[in-house]
Design a protein around this motif. Structure first.
Motif, PDB file in Angstrom:
ATOM      1  N   LEU A   1       0.813  -1.219   0.000  1.00  0.00           N
ATOM      2  CA  LEU A   1       0.000   0.000   0.000  1.00  0.00           C
ATOM      3  C   LEU A   1       0.847   1.271   0.000  1.00  0.00           C
ATOM      4  CD1 LEU A   1      -2.831  -1.059   2.441  1.00  0.00           C
ATOM      5  CD2 LEU A   1      -2.980  -0.773  -0.022  1.00  0.00           C
ATOM      6  N   ASN A   2       2.140   1.144  -0.295  1.00  0.00           N
ATOM      7  CA  ASN A   2       2.963   2.331  -0.529  1.00  0.00           C
ATOM      8  C   ASN A   2       3.308   3.133   0.739  1.00  0.00           C
ATOM      9  OD1 ASN A   2       4.385   3.967  -2.223  1.00  0.00           O
ATOM     10  ND2 ASN A   2       2.639   5.182  -2.912  1.00  0.00           N
ATOM     11  N   VAL A   3       3.124   2.581   1.923  1.00  0.00           N
ATOM     12  CA  VAL A   3       3.500   3.336   3.117  1.00  0.00           C
ATOM     13  C   VAL A   3       4.743   2.775   3.804  1.00  0.00           C
ATOM     14  CG1 VAL A   3       1.279   4.377   3.623  1.00  0.00           C
ATOM     15  CG2 VAL A   3       1.769   2.119   4.522  1.00  0.00           C
ATOM     16  N   VAL A   4       5.113   1.536   3.469  1.00  0.00           N
ATOM     17  CA  VAL A   4       6.332   0.958   4.024  1.00  0.00           C
ATOM     18  C   VAL A   4       7.230   0.615   2.839  1.00  0.00           C
ATOM     19  CG1 VAL A   4       7.306  -0.983   5.306  1.00  0.00           C
ATOM     20  CG2 VAL A   4       5.149   0.017   6.042  1.00  0.00           C
TER      21      VAL A   4
ATOM     22  N   LEU B   1      -3.361   2.082  -6.588  1.00  0.00           N
ATOM     23  CA  LEU B   1      -4.089   2.183  -5.323  1.00  0.00           C
ATOM     24  C   LEU B   1      -5.394   2.961  -5.455  1.00  0.00           C
ATOM     25  CD1 LEU B   1      -1.234   2.713  -2.715  1.00  0.00           C
ATOM     26  CD2 LEU B   1      -2.495   0.640  -3.249  1.00  0.00           C
TER      27      LEU B   1
ATOM     28  N   LEU C   1      -1.873   8.326   1.326  1.00  0.00           N
ATOM     29  CA  LEU C   1      -0.996   7.490   0.494  1.00  0.00           C
ATOM     30  C   LEU C   1      -1.717   6.218   0.101  1.00  0.00           C
ATOM     31  CD1 LEU C   1       2.415   7.802   2.343  1.00  0.00           C
ATOM     32  CD2 LEU C   1       1.912   8.572   0.044  1.00  0.00           C
ATOM     33  N   ILE C   2      -2.401   5.611   1.086  1.00  0.00           N
ATOM     34  CA  ILE C   2      -3.132   4.370   0.827  1.00  0.00           C
ATOM     35  C   ILE C   2      -4.245   4.615  -0.187  1.00  0.00           C
ATOM     36  CG2 ILE C   2      -4.707   2.702   1.887  1.00  0.00           C
ATOM     37  CD1 ILE C   2      -3.004   2.991   4.434  1.00  0.00           C
TER      38      ILE C   2
ATOM     39  N   ASP D   1       9.327   4.915   6.610  1.00  0.00           N
ATOM     40  CA  ASP D   1       8.203   3.984   6.743  1.00  0.00           C
ATOM     41  C   ASP D   1       7.173   4.637   7.636  1.00  0.00           C
ATOM     42  OD1 ASP D   1       9.462   1.998   5.262  1.00  0.00           O
ATOM     43  OD2 ASP D   1      10.572   1.307   7.009  1.00  0.00           O
TER      44      ASP D   1
END
Lengths: 300, 232
Positions: A51-54, A74, B53-54, B231
């Motif tokens: 989901l592009n956050v980590v 997404l 972002l999600i 992160d």
């Protein structure tokens, strides 16, 4: 079948901790997937990466056919992670309007989605006035705004009261029946068992199983038996070629099958040998038993 | 009776008013810093950064959207300062001196003000992205400011002289912004003085603007790089 998401040897290290190691699996359209694993097994990290956050440490993942940027892919996904995140000083409606803008979809579906989660009458209330259950339902409405090709839910019932849990599960089941692909991460086994057809099981960041729920353990199930002539029954069972392990718990004899055998055939055979069964149930291990069995096998 | 008539000092006259107002109004930017820093801090604390972002926003779009906000905010404030300064100037300058070229003489200070504010807000954005919590970020900005003052003091009085310290310090973040609009007091003193002053030294120089713009680019790209590597 159409592939929605595929992971190839995806890994994530946090300093010394290997959160996810060489994870590979594929998500096909139309199925309901569960990611199972105890707390800290890498479920959320895995979802965070896709989901592009980590940021991933190594490996690859591909959304749809892999030729769109992750953030664009997404826009076709609906996802809720851990707890609902919205601007507290904005109304439910305004928050959803913002999501529509990000996903570049029209705003005329907001009312319809709010209705599904039962929040239509609260659409002009500020997000901060909502209870946790309502916040979680708003998050689901927000994830549904773009009629997603896949809905990703990470511990959707975490921290809710029984009523809230029930409401969320009903909503998920309803969405699942409409044919939406769902990826549900949870440590609650009964939750996954109730809605999922496929599972991916993680333990300490390593995949230990992925596939259909009903094929998880190569087992034929077992019989639960009760009779007056226990000793004789056990003697017969021990000689029978279809049975392996035999245990006795709380007055019930459990006989584990090694080969397929129907309950009626077994009943008939027992009756012919003069043993009358007062209790006969053919059962498969519950997901919990299978899960424990799998994780135990792995730790040996 | 002793009366202080500020208009006698000519500070409300063109072209000096451009210099005076932009110099003093620039101090208020520290209040606006709260807005910019908490804008980022809230995105972190409400976890809306993660959610956006999600939902499909890219990290680049997030930084750009914040930069566009700063740009719009700075433009609005600058425009306001321009209008107010122009009105006060027109009202106070003797009408015999009111020509278009006298009015616009000195408007380079408005440009300098714009660049100064934009650079400062970009610094706030960068510190906000770096520190995540608004209160700590504001504290960090303040400590940075004090540290640079001390450094300047050391350069000027302990290690080097006035010229060398200025040459070195002009590349530091806060001095860069300070240099864009020099203090107007010496200049104002020179108006009433019969002695000769080096009035030209108070101009806005192109290299001062260039240094500020380089910092601005550094702040924005660094914010993006931090967000990209982090992160959430």
């Amino acid at each position: 079948m159409e592939t929605i998401l595929s992971l190839q040897n995806l890994s994530k290290n946090y300093k010394n901790v290997k959160a996810v190691q060489n994870l590979s699996f594929t998500i096909e359209k139309g199925n309901v997937y569960g990611i199972l694993g105890p707390n800290g097994s890498g479920k959320s990290t895995t979802l965070g990466m896709v989901l592009n956050v980590v940021n991933k440490t190594s490996g690859n993942f591909k959304w749809f056919n892999g030729n769109v940027a992750v953030h664009d892919a997404l826009k076709r996904v609906g996802a809720i992670i851990e707890r609902p995140n919205f601007y507290p000083y904005m109304t439910a409606y305004d928050n959803l309007k913002l999501v529509c803008k990000i996903k570049s979809v029209s705003t005329n579906k907001i009312d319809e989605k709010l209705k599904i989660v039962g929040l239509l009458d609260r659409k002009d209330s500020k997000f901060k006035t909502f209870s946790l259950g309502m916040k979680q339902r708003l998050a689901i409405a927000s994830a549904l705004l773009n009629d997603p090709e896949i809905l990703i839910l990470d511990e959707p019932t975490n921290g809710l009261d029984p009523q809230g849990i029930h409401q969320i599960r009903e909503i998920i089941k309803e969405i699942a029946t409409q044919g939406t692909t769902i990826l549900l991460a949870s440590h609650l086994l009964d939750e996954v068992e109730k809605v999922c057809s496929h599972v991916v099981i993680l333990r300490k960041g390593v995949k230990i199983y992925s596939g259909r729920v009903d094929e998880m353990v190569a087992s034929q199930g077992f019989f639960e038996l009760k009779t007056d002539k226990e000793a004789e029954l056990i003697a017969i069972l021990e000689k029978h070629e279809s049975f392996g392990k035999i245990t006795k718990e709380e007055g019930l004899i459990k006989a584990f099958l090694t080969a397929p055998l129907s309950a009626s055939d077994f009943n008939k055979a027992m009756f012919e040998q003069g043993i009358v069964l007062s209790h006969l149930v053919n059962r498969k291990e519950s997901l919990e038993e299978q899960f424990l069995q799998l994780t135990e096998n792995q730790s040996n | 009776m002793f009366v202080i008539d500020l208009s006698e000092t000519k500070i409300f006259h063109f072209p000096y008013i451009w210099h005076i107002t932009t110099f003093f109004i620039a101090f208020f930017k520290f209040f606006f810093a709260i807005v910019v820093v908490s804008m980022i801090g809230n995105e972190y604390s409400h976890r809306t950064l993660k959610q956006n972002l999600i939902d499909g926003l890219s990290k680049k779009e997030i930084i750009l959207s914040k930069f566009y906000f700063i740009l719009a905010y700075t433009t609005l404030v600058t425009l306001l300062v321009f209008i107010i300064t122009a009105s006060i100037g027109i009202a106070n300058t003797p009408s015999a001196d009111l020509y278009l070229d006298t009015i616009f003489q000195g408007t380079e200070f408005i440009l300098a003000y714009f660049v100064k504010l934009l650079t400062f807000f970009s610094l706030c954005l960068f510190v906000g992205v770096l520190i995540k919590r608004s209160a700590f970020a504001l504290g960090f900005l303040f400590v940075m400011f004090i540290a640079e003052l001390i450094l300047y003091g050391l350069f000027r009085f302990k290690w080097y002289n006035y010229e060398t310290s200025n040459e070195i310090m002009q590349f530091f973040p806060f001095t860069t912004m300070w240099n864009l609009i020099d203090e107007p007091f010496t200049r104002m003193g020179s108006i009433h003085s019969t002695e000769e002053f080096f009035v030209t030294d108070f101009n806005v120089y192109w290299y001062e603007v260039a240094i500020a713009i380089v910092w601005l680019i550094i702040y924005i790209t660094a914010s993006y790089q931090i967000l990209k590597r982090r992160d959430l």
